[in-house]
Design a protein around this motif. Structure first.
Motif, short mmCIF file in Angstrom:
data_model
loop_
_atom_site.label_atom_id
_atom_site.label_comp_id
_atom_site.label_asym_id
_atom_site.label_seq_id
_atom_site.Cartn_x
_atom_site.Cartn_y
_atom_site.Cartn_z
N ARG A 1 0.83 -1.22 0.00
CA ARG A 1 0.00 0.00 0.00
C ARG A 1 0.86 1.26 0.00
NH1 ARG A 1 -2.39 -1.33 5.98
NH2 ARG A 1 -0.41 -1.24 7.09
N GLN A 2 2.14 1.09 0.26
CA GLN A 2 3.05 2.23 0.19
C GLN A 2 4.32 1.82 -0.54
OE1 GLN A 2 4.34 3.51 4.14
NE2 GLN A 2 4.16 1.43 4.95
N CYS B 1 17.50 -0.71 13.39
CA CYS B 1 18.86 -0.27 13.71
C CYS B 1 19.85 -0.52 12.58
CB CYS B 1 19.36 -0.97 14.98
SG CYS B 1 18.31 -0.63 16.38
N GLN C 1 22.82 -8.71 11.53
CA GLN C 1 23.34 -9.26 12.79
C GLN C 1 23.88 -10.67 12.64
OE1 GLN C 1 19.89 -7.71 15.52
NE2 GLN C 1 21.68 -8.11 16.77
N LEU D 1 3.68 -9.84 5.02
CA LEU D 1 3.18 -8.56 5.53
C LEU D 1 3.73 -8.20 6.91
CD1 LEU D 1 -0.50 -9.07 4.35
CD2 LEU D 1 1.08 -7.34 3.46
N GLY D 2 4.76 -8.88 7.36
CA GLY D 2 5.39 -8.53 8.64
C GLY D 2 4.36 -8.44 9.75
N HIS E 1 13.22 -9.65 15.79
CA HIS E 1 14.29 -8.65 15.96
C HIS E 1 15.30 -8.66 14.81
CE1 HIS E 1 13.65 -7.55 20.32
NE2 HIS E 1 12.90 -8.64 20.23
N GLN E 2 15.22 -9.64 13.92
CA GLN E 2 16.29 -9.78 12.92
C GLN E 2 15.79 -9.89 11.48
OE1 GLN E 2 17.30 -11.97 15.93
NE2 GLN E 2 18.49 -10.19 16.60
C1 FAD Z 1 13.44 -0.38 16.67
C2 FAD Z 1 13.74 -1.59 15.81
C3 FAD Z 1 15.06 -1.95 15.60
C4 FAD Z 1 15.36 -3.08 14.81
N1 FAD Z 1 16.67 -3.35 14.51
C5 FAD Z 1 16.97 -4.38 13.66
C6 FAD Z 1 18.31 -4.62 13.26
O1 FAD Z 1 19.24 -3.91 13.61
N2 FAD Z 1 18.56 -5.68 12.44
C7 FAD Z 1 17.56 -6.49 12.00
O2 FAD Z 1 17.84 -7.45 11.29
N3 FAD Z 1 16.26 -6.24 12.31
C8 FAD Z 1 15.94 -5.21 13.14
N4 FAD Z 1 14.65 -4.97 13.47
C9 FAD Z 1 13.60 -5.88 12.99
C10 FAD Z 1 13.27 -5.62 11.52
O3 FAD Z 1 13.09 -4.25 11.30
C11 FAD Z 1 12.00 -6.38 11.14
O4 FAD Z 1 12.12 -7.75 11.51
C12 FAD Z 1 11.78 -6.32 9.63
O5 FAD Z 1 11.79 -4.99 9.18
C13 FAD Z 1 10.44 -6.96 9.27
O6 FAD Z 1 10.34 -6.86 7.87
P1 FAD Z 1 9.00 -7.25 7.12
O7 FAD Z 1 9.25 -7.11 5.68
O8 FAD Z 1 8.52 -8.55 7.65
O9 FAD Z 1 7.94 -6.17 7.65
P2 FAD Z 1 7.73 -4.66 7.15
O10 FAD Z 1 9.00 -3.99 6.85
O11 FAD Z 1 6.83 -4.01 8.17
O12 FAD Z 1 6.97 -4.83 5.80
C14 FAD Z 1 5.59 -5.19 5.75
C15 FAD Z 1 4.99 -4.47 4.56
O13 FAD Z 1 3.62 -4.84 4.44
C16 FAD Z 1 2.91 -3.69 4.01
N5 FAD Z 1 1.50 -3.86 4.33
C17 FAD Z 1 0.93 -4.05 5.54
N6 FAD Z 1 -0.41 -4.17 5.42
C18 FAD Z 1 -0.69 -4.04 4.11
C19 FAD Z 1 -1.89 -4.07 3.36
N7 FAD Z 1 -3.10 -4.26 3.95
N8 FAD Z 1 -1.82 -3.91 2.04
C20 FAD Z 1 -0.63 -3.72 1.42
N9 FAD Z 1 0.54 -3.67 2.06
C21 FAD Z 1 0.51 -3.84 3.41
C22 FAD Z 1 3.56 -2.55 4.76
O14 FAD Z 1 3.29 -1.31 4.11
C23 FAD Z 1 5.02 -2.95 4.70
O15 FAD Z 1 5.70 -2.38 3.62
C24 FAD Z 1 14.31 -3.86 14.26
C25 FAD Z 1 12.98 -3.47 14.48
C26 FAD Z 1 12.69 -2.36 15.24
C27 FAD Z 1 11.25 -1.96 15.42
#
Ligand code: FAD
Length: 423
Positions: free
Chosen positions: A43-44, A55, A59, A261-262, A387-388
């Motif tokens: 969606r974005q 961060c 890791q 979708l994290g 966290h990773q």
């Molecule tokens: C403070 C903090 C520090 C961290 N530090 C680290 C680090 O140093 N190293 C590390 O490895 N990890 C770190 N992490 C963890 C890491 O950021 C996450 O595990 C990772 O970003 C998850 O990725 P993702 O693609 O699963 O989720 P996201 O990056 O959240 O992606 C999910 C996507 O789904 C989309 N989405 C959601 N709902 C919809 C919908 N209905 N329709 C369309 N699109 C949708 C969102 O827009 C998004 O783009 C940290 C997290 C935090 C919060």
């Protein structure tokens, strides 16, 4: 994309990947690399949610996922709001109890040892899986190769952590160095003299703008012929023998779909009837215009605050907040983090008006969910990296792509199987 084959590759399958964070973008790249025609939907723009605000540490040293504390002192510390590494919303706890109970159960020493074995087998590949994409995406300018610092304020805590780090490093062939107070301040003159010492984890890489790294991976995917569409994953529907989703460019249909979708994955999986123990640990950051920044990330381990030199300024990040994903932000940890950071460096003015907030997508057994949806044909799960996720996105994407093609997998896929929860 209404056909089920990529041009020139009749055996390939068209795939919709929902979610363009590090996990979804990595999935799209890994499937594309194997000849599949992929449409990535978000969606974005890519890399703007959790994958933006972390961060930025790849890791390589994180062979042990964060366990639920099992000793009463640590629990009491959290319960009474001491320390800054964990915060919780009391009103969120009833809904969190089932997942937290499973998290506690999975953290028992014998079970946790098995989890560490599985996790470390995957983590050891994290840099090798990122490396070719960093090169092909032209993202070398974002990545440093000199590790990060896990620092302690008290001598006693540092000594205990140093002993533990030395044992872990020996068990897992990790490169580390122990810096006492003098060595730390020689290495990082921007730090004030409040730290007794640090463990320098030397294998990890650090990214000066993780959201931009994901955006460049997504640009690579598009340059190589992939399609990115804006759309709402909630519109996913079974269609004929496959799946369809509504996007700004019209309805996209494909034989297969991947939910990546994290923290929002459960919005869809719950609707489909799955009860996966997914919960979030929220986290905050804010950038500051520091006069002098440390050269690499520095964790104040006793306070759960990490200072990270980023393109936007010094990113001051917090530990875990147990709360409803969508509850309004609470400035408790970020407020304390600012004070703690100001003890560590000469902190300048904040760059943003408000701290950023995100949500780590966590699974109760501390392992991501990677594989075929148990009860829906042509549907795949890929989420829960906790966290990773920035570290592991490409590594689990390779695993998913191998499963997708029915190939032998490069690590044992069983610990990540979505069926492990009995759904
Ligand atoms: C403070 C903090 C520090 C961290 N530090 C680290 C680090 O140093 N190293 C590390 O490895 N990890 C770190 N992490 C963890 C890491 O950021 C996450 O595990 C990772 O970003 C998850 O990725 P993702 O693609 O699963 O989720 P996201 O990056 O959240 O992606 C999910 C996507 O789904 C989309 N989405 C959601 N709902 C919809 C919908 N209905 N329709 C369309 N699109 C949708 C969102 O827009 C998004 O783009 C940290 C997290 C935090 C919060």
């Amino acid at each position: 994309m209404t056909d089920s084959s990529a041009p020139g590759n009749p055996s390939s399958t068209a795939v919709i990947v929902l979610g363009a964070g590090i996990v979804g973008v990595s999935t799209a790249l890994a499937l594309q690399q194997r000849g599949h025609a992929v449409c990535l939907v978000d969606r974005q723009a890519p890399g703007r949610a959790t994958s933006y605000g972390n961060c930025g540490i790849l890791q390589r040293e994180a062979v042990r996922p964060y366990a639920f504390p099992r000793d009463w002192q640590a629990l009491l510390r959290v319960a009474t709001g001491q320390g800054n590494d964990v915060h919780y919303h009391l009103r969120a706890l009833p809904a969190l109890v089932p997942a937290l109970a499973r998290y506690w159960h999975a953290s028992a020493p014998a079970r946790y040892a098995g989890t560490v074995a599985a996790y470390s087998a995957l983590i050891r590949h994290c840099l090798d899986e990122h490396a070719p994409w960093i090169a092909r995406a032209g993202a070398q300018d974002l990545v440093r190769h000199d590790g990060w610092l896990e620092a302690y304020r008290s001598e006693a805590e540092f000594d205990a952590a140093a002993r533990d780090a030395t044992a872990v490093a020996a068990d897992h062939a990790l490169d580390h160095a122990l810096l006492d107070r003098a060595a730390l301040h020689q290495a990082e003159p921007a730090l004030r003299d409040v730290l007794a010492g640090a463990i320098h984890w030397r294998d990890p890489w650090t990214v000066s703008d993780p959201g931009e790294l994901v955006a460049r991976y997504a640009a690579l995917f598009e340059r190589q012929g992939g399609t990115f569409c804006h759309g709402d994953a909630a519109t996913l529907r079974a269609s004929g023998s496959g799946w369809q989703v509504s996007t700004a460019d019209g309805t996209v249909e494909a034989a297969q779909a991947v939910i990546a979708l994290g923290p929002w994955a459960a919005d869809l999986t719950t609707r489909l009837g799955y009860r996966l123990p997914l919960f979030v640990k929220r986290g905050y950051h804010r950038h500051y215009a520091a006069e002098a920044m440390p050269s690499k990330p520095v964790l104040d381990a006793e306070n759960g605050v990490l200072l990270v030199p980023m393109r936007q300024g010094l990113r001051v990040t917090t530990g875990a907040e147990f709360a409803h994903r969508d509850a309004p932000p609470t400035p408790v940890q970020s407020g304390r983090a600012e004070q703690i950071a100001a003890q560590m460096v000469r902190l300048g003015a904040p760059v943003e008006a408000q701290p950023w907030m995100g949500a780590r997508p966590c699974i109760a057994d501390m392992l991501p969910v990677v594989g075929r949806a148990p009860r829906h044909s042509g549907l795949w799960f890929h989420f829960g990296h906790g966290h990773q996720g920035l570290t592991l996105g490409p590594a689990t994407a390779r695993l998913l792509a191998e499963l997708f093609d029915g190939d032998a997998t490069y690590v044992d896929a069983a610990p990540y199987d979505p069926r492990r929860f009995g759904d």
